[in-house]
Design a protein around this motif. Structure first.
Motif, PDB file in Angstrom:
ATOM      1  N   GLN A 234      -2.229  53.582  42.178  1.00  0.00           N
ATOM      2  CA  GLN A 234      -1.078  54.230  41.898  1.00  0.00           C
ATOM      3  C   GLN A 234      -0.896  55.553  42.481  1.00  0.00           C
ATOM      4  O   GLN A 234       0.205  56.164  42.976  1.00  0.00           O
ATOM      5  N   ARG A 235      -2.026  56.137  42.845  1.00  0.00           N
ATOM      6  CA  ARG A 235      -2.096  57.498  43.595  1.00  0.00           C
ATOM      7  C   ARG A 235      -1.868  57.274  44.910  1.00  0.00           C
ATOM      8  O   ARG A 235      -0.990  58.074  45.348  1.00  0.00           O
ATOM      9  N   ILE A 236      -1.771  55.945  45.549  1.00  0.00           N
ATOM     10  CA  ILE A 236      -1.489  55.759  46.660  1.00  0.00           C
ATOM     11  C   ILE A 236      -0.141  55.066  46.892  1.00  0.00           C
ATOM     12  O   ILE A 236       0.665  55.460  47.801  1.00  0.00           O
ATOM     13  N   ALA A 237       0.239  54.318  45.739  1.00  0.00           N
ATOM     14  CA  ALA A 237       1.522  53.600  45.881  1.00  0.00           C
ATOM     15  C   ALA A 237       1.880  53.613  44.272  1.00  0.00           C
ATOM     16  O   ALA A 237       1.545  52.659  43.715  1.00  0.00           O
ATOM     17  N   PRO A 238       2.538  54.224  44.077  1.00  0.00           N
ATOM     18  CA  PRO A 238       2.770  54.656  42.392  1.00  0.00           C
ATOM     19  C   PRO A 238       3.320  53.264  42.076  1.00  0.00           C
ATOM     20  O   PRO A 238       3.381  52.728  40.550  1.00  0.00           O
ATOM     21  N   GLU A 239       4.163  52.473  42.621  1.00  0.00           N
ATOM     22  CA  GLU A 239       4.724  51.181  42.272  1.00  0.00           C
ATOM     23  C   GLU A 239       3.693  50.265  41.973  1.00  0.00           C
ATOM     24  O   GLU A 239       4.393  48.827  41.397  1.00  0.00           O
ATOM     25  N   SER A 240       2.474  50.213  42.071  1.00  0.00           N
ATOM     26  CA  SER A 240       1.595  49.315  42.205  1.00  0.00           C
ATOM     27  C   SER A 240       1.386  48.589  40.664  1.00  0.00           C
ATOM     28  O   SER A 240       1.734  49.476  39.642  1.00  0.00           O
ATOM     29  N   ARG A 241       1.283  47.222  40.475  1.00  0.00           N
ATOM     30  CA  ARG A 241       1.144  46.656  39.095  1.00  0.00           C
ATOM     31  C   ARG A 241      -0.107  46.167  38.884  1.00  0.00           C
ATOM     32  O   ARG A 241      -0.843  45.532  39.946  1.00  0.00           O
ATOM     33  N   VAL A 242      -0.885  46.450  37.629  1.00  0.00           N
ATOM     34  CA  VAL A 242      -2.301  46.127  37.673  1.00  0.00           C
ATOM     35  C   VAL A 242      -2.251  45.423  36.381  1.00  0.00           C
ATOM     36  O   VAL A 242      -1.954  45.942  35.297  1.00  0.00           O
ATOM     37  N   VAL A 243      -3.078  44.289  36.285  1.00  0.00           N
ATOM     38  CA  VAL A 243      -3.316  43.439  35.187  1.00  0.00           C
ATOM     39  C   VAL A 243      -4.921  43.467  34.904  1.00  0.00           C
ATOM     40  O   VAL A 243      -5.603  43.082  35.790  1.00  0.00           O
ATOM     41  N   TYR A 244      -5.622  44.084  33.836  1.00  0.00           N
ATOM     42  CA  TYR A 244      -6.827  43.986  33.590  1.00  0.00           C
ATOM     43  C   TYR A 244      -7.155  42.945  32.574  1.00  0.00           C
ATOM     44  O   TYR A 244      -6.542  42.704  31.672  1.00  0.00           O
ATOM     45  N   VAL A 245      -8.297  42.388  32.754  1.00  0.00           N
ATOM     46  CA  VAL A 245      -8.784  40.992  31.934  1.00  0.00           C
ATOM     47  C   VAL A 245     -10.199  41.282  31.584  1.00  0.00           C
ATOM     48  O   VAL A 245     -10.905  41.588  32.316  1.00  0.00           O
ATOM     49  N   ASP A 246     -10.257  41.247  30.209  1.00  0.00           N
ATOM     50  CA  ASP A 246     -11.555  41.091  29.745  1.00  0.00           C
ATOM     51  C   ASP A 246     -11.531  40.550  28.346  1.00  0.00           C
ATOM     52  O   ASP A 246     -10.345  40.368  27.853  1.00  0.00           O
ATOM     53  N   ASN A 247     -12.781  40.230  27.779  1.00  0.00           N
ATOM     54  CA  ASN A 247     -12.595  39.625  26.355  1.00  0.00           C
ATOM     55  C   ASN A 247     -13.784  40.081  25.495  1.00  0.00           C
ATOM     56  O   ASN A 247     -14.275  39.625  24.423  1.00  0.00           O
ATOM     57  N   ASP A 248     -14.102  41.289  25.711  1.00  0.00           N
ATOM     58  CA  ASP A 248     -15.224  41.918  25.083  1.00  0.00           C
ATOM     59  C   ASP A 248     -14.577  42.876  23.991  1.00  0.00           C
ATOM     60  O   ASP A 248     -13.632  43.666  24.348  1.00  0.00           O
TER      61      ASP A 248
END
Length: 269
Positions: free
Chosen positions: A97-111
């Motif tokens: 998002q520093r480069i492309a503020p419109e970026s969409r990010v999904v984080y996945v974990d089960n801890d």
């Protein structure tokens, strides 16, 4: 944290009596989200395999270079980060998002401990979106189903799988997980991968004894793989130069030392 601390998330209680990978990794990279048991096991592994701290740092630095590459040079604006671990500085969404503020990010974990700290990951730029999915790498269908609430899976996605497939002990299952995830993503999607190796050329011989100790004293169990097995995770994809190399040397400056953790970025044709 100390062993006496007790954090809970819903009905599940964190087990602070056994070292856990997310917390030990956090210890190795200089974070604060770990317990005394994690320090003890982390120090023991580092005593057996001193390069492990460099591996942890190199993996994190690879993530930063790879995210900058796929965002700035490849035009990717969507990220599915599987096995993200504990939040620290320079997370995927911060770099993208520093480069492309419109970026969409999904984080996945089960801890459970990652769940406790998930709010730290959910700080997005106003133009973009950051979300968190509680799911297991062994269930790619669930990952995709829940990621689709945030990501447009008809547009290219960078699938981030850094240091996660080493927790899938069966090699065929590991390949199948990658295949199923990438099959659901369109042409132009990227796979960003790191994996510990036993390859002698990268100094991987020491991984064997260190992982045997880990599997006897910590959780979850882990495995390293040879170069050919790791390369097979990239089957059907176009691997970006410089190919599958020690992650410390992927698009790094001259003189970067090899570490026994291979990394690559590949594109779905």
């Amino acid at each position: 944290m100390t062993d006496g601390d007790a954090l809970t998330t819903g009905p599940a209680r964190l087990d602070t009596s056994v070292a856990h990978n997310a917390r030990v990794w956090n210890y190795w990279i200089g974070g604060k989200d770990h317990y005394e048991v994690d320090q003890r096991v982390g120090d023991q592994v580092a005593g057996m395999f001193p390069v492990i701290r460099e591996v942890a740092r190199a993996d994190r630095e690879f993530l930063a270079r790879a995210v900058r590459f796929v965002t700035a040079e490849q035009g990717i604006r969507q990220f599915l980060d599987v096995g993200t671990g504990l939040p620290t500085v320079e997370n995927t969404h911060e770099i993208a998002q520093r480069i492309a503020p419109e970026s969409r990010v999904v984080y996945v974990d089960n801890d459970p401990i990652v769940l406790v700290h998930a709010r730290s990951l959910l700080t997005s730029s106003p133009e973009g979106v950051t979300d968190y999915v509680d799911a297991d790498v062994h269930d790619p269908d669930a990952i995709l189903r829940r990621a689709a609430d945030t990501l447009d899976l008809d547009r290219p996605v960078a699938l981030m799988m850094l240091g996660i497939l080493n927790f899938v002990l069966d090699a065929d299952e590991a390949r199948d997980i990658v295949r199923r995830l990438m099959a659901a993503l369109p042409s132009g999607s990227h796979l960003v991968l790191t994996h510990p190796t036993t390859d002698p050329g990268a100094g991987g011989e020491g991984n064997v004894a260190a992982m045997e100790f880990w599997n006897a004293h910590a959780t979850p169990p882990i495995t390293a793989r040879g170069r050919a097995e790791i390369a097979s995770l990239l089957d059907g994809l176009d691997v970006v130069e410089p190919g599958l190399v020690p992650c410390s040397q992927w698009r790094a400056g001259p003189g970067a030392e090899a570490v026994p953790q291979l990394g690559a970025v590949a594109v779905k044709p």
